[in-house]
Enzyme design. Structure first.
Site, PDB file in Angstrom:
ATOM      1  N   PRO A 122     -24.142  23.097  18.072  1.00  0.00           N
ATOM      2  CA  PRO A 122     -23.828  24.255  17.232  1.00  0.00           C
ATOM      3  C   PRO A 122     -23.254  25.442  17.993  1.00  0.00           C
ATOM      4  CG  PRO A 122     -25.994  23.398  16.682  1.00  0.00           C
ATOM      5  CD  PRO A 122     -25.528  22.658  17.908  1.00  0.00           C
ATOM      6  N   ASN A 123     -22.281  26.048  17.368  1.00  0.00           N
ATOM      7  CA  ASN A 123     -21.631  27.279  17.811  1.00  0.00           C
ATOM      8  C   ASN A 123     -20.727  27.131  19.030  1.00  0.00           C
ATOM      9  OD1 ASN A 123     -22.874  28.943  15.760  1.00  0.00           O
ATOM     10  ND2 ASN A 123     -24.769  28.648  16.917  1.00  0.00           N
ATOM     11  N   ARG A 178     -17.580  33.954  21.664  1.00  0.00           N
ATOM     12  CA  ARG A 178     -19.018  34.140  21.464  1.00  0.00           C
ATOM     13  C   ARG A 178     -19.693  34.552  22.772  1.00  0.00           C
ATOM     14  NH1 ARG A 178     -23.415  29.471  21.448  1.00  0.00           N
ATOM     15  NH2 ARG A 178     -25.213  30.737  20.887  1.00  0.00           N
ATOM     16  N   TYR A 203     -21.575  32.864  28.035  1.00  0.00           N
ATOM     17  CA  TYR A 203     -20.935  31.563  27.886  1.00  0.00           C
ATOM     18  C   TYR A 203     -19.527  31.472  28.468  1.00  0.00           C
ATOM     19  CZ  TYR A 203     -24.869  31.164  24.737  1.00  0.00           C
ATOM     20  OH  TYR A 203     -26.138  31.166  24.226  1.00  0.00           O
ATOM     21  N   ASN A 245     -23.925  18.955  25.598  1.00  0.00           N
ATOM     22  CA  ASN A 245     -24.436  20.315  25.552  1.00  0.00           C
ATOM     23  C   ASN A 245     -25.008  20.466  24.143  1.00  0.00           C
ATOM     24  OD1 ASN A 245     -24.954  23.031  25.314  1.00  0.00           O
ATOM     25  ND2 ASN A 245     -23.160  23.661  26.477  1.00  0.00           N
ATOM     26  N   ALA A 303     -28.088  25.193  20.858  1.00  0.00           N
ATOM     27  CA  ALA A 303     -29.388  25.626  20.324  1.00  0.00           C
ATOM     28  C   ALA A 303     -30.310  24.458  19.988  1.00  0.00           C
ATOM     29  CB  ALA A 303     -29.181  26.496  19.083  1.00  0.00           C
ATOM     30  N   GLU A 312     -27.138  16.377  30.660  1.00  0.00           N
ATOM     31  CA  GLU A 312     -27.304  17.584  29.835  1.00  0.00           C
ATOM     32  C   GLU A 312     -26.616  18.744  30.552  1.00  0.00           C
ATOM     33  OE1 GLU A 312     -31.048  20.379  28.324  1.00  0.00           O
ATOM     34  OE2 GLU A 312     -31.444  18.433  29.241  1.00  0.00           O
ATOM     35  N   HIS A 321     -25.437  22.932  30.295  1.00  0.00           N
ATOM     36  CA  HIS A 321     -25.552  24.254  29.666  1.00  0.00           C
ATOM     37  C   HIS A 321     -24.673  25.226  30.441  1.00  0.00           C
ATOM     38  CE1 HIS A 321     -28.827  22.935  27.151  1.00  0.00           C
ATOM     39  NE2 HIS A 321     -29.341  22.356  28.220  1.00  0.00           N
ATOM     40  N   ARG A 379     -33.114  33.001  30.810  1.00  0.00           N
ATOM     41  CA  ARG A 379     -32.883  33.668  29.529  1.00  0.00           C
ATOM     42  C   ARG A 379     -34.190  33.805  28.770  1.00  0.00           C
ATOM     43  NH1 ARG A 379     -27.898  31.700  26.526  1.00  0.00           N
ATOM     44  NH2 ARG A 379     -28.391  33.601  25.397  1.00  0.00           N
TER      45      ARG A 379
END
Length: 150
Positions: free
Chosen positions: A10-11, A18, A23, A75, A78, A99, A101, A108
């Protein structure tokens, strides 16, 4: 030639616009273009899939099993912190995955420090920005070369 599936959650379609402080400024199409070129250099093929819908990502993982995908770079965005369904899909197919990110999830918010995927992953790359995808692809190529006679 091995085919690698690059999944984004998502996103991720908003990359470049964003929260660039977290990011980066590269868009997802820009990242994919770089990965396509690198894959060619490494003797790999890449397929890309991004969705904002958890069930579509689950279905894409299932489909990967039937397509003889050799490795997944994911990735989960969320969904990293919430998706048992996507975790179960990866576990059920037993396809190896890395994985990725863009931001350092461990630096964070507390809720971002938990990944439902890391313990299943062949590796985790976090906090290196868009180059993390390229490093993951290089790691996949190394893994495939190392296990080519297995």
């Amino acid at each position: 030639m091995a085919t690698i599936l690059v999944l984004n959650g998502p996103n991720m379609n908003l990359l470049g616009r964003r929260e660039p402080g977290h990011y980066g400024a590269q868009s997802l199409p820009e990242i994919n273009k770089r990965l396509t070129a690198l894959a060619k250099d490494l003797g790999l093929k890449v397929q890309f899939f991004q969705s904002n819908a958890e069930h579509e990502l689950v279905e894409r993982v299932h489909k990967a099993l039937d397509e003889a995908i050799r490795f997944i770079i994911i990735n989960p965005a969320a969904l990293t912190h919430t998706s048992v369904a996507l975790r179960d899909a990866l576990a059920a197919t037993a396809l190896p995955f890395i994985e990725v990110h863009l931001s350092n999830i461990h630096a964070r918010e507390a809720f971002r420090r938990t990944s439902y995927f890391s313990d299943l992953a062949a590796g985790v790359i976090s906090g290196l920005g868009a180059v993390g995808y390229e490093l993951a692809l290089r790691a996949v190529a190394h893994h495939i070369e190392k296990h080519k006679d297995s």
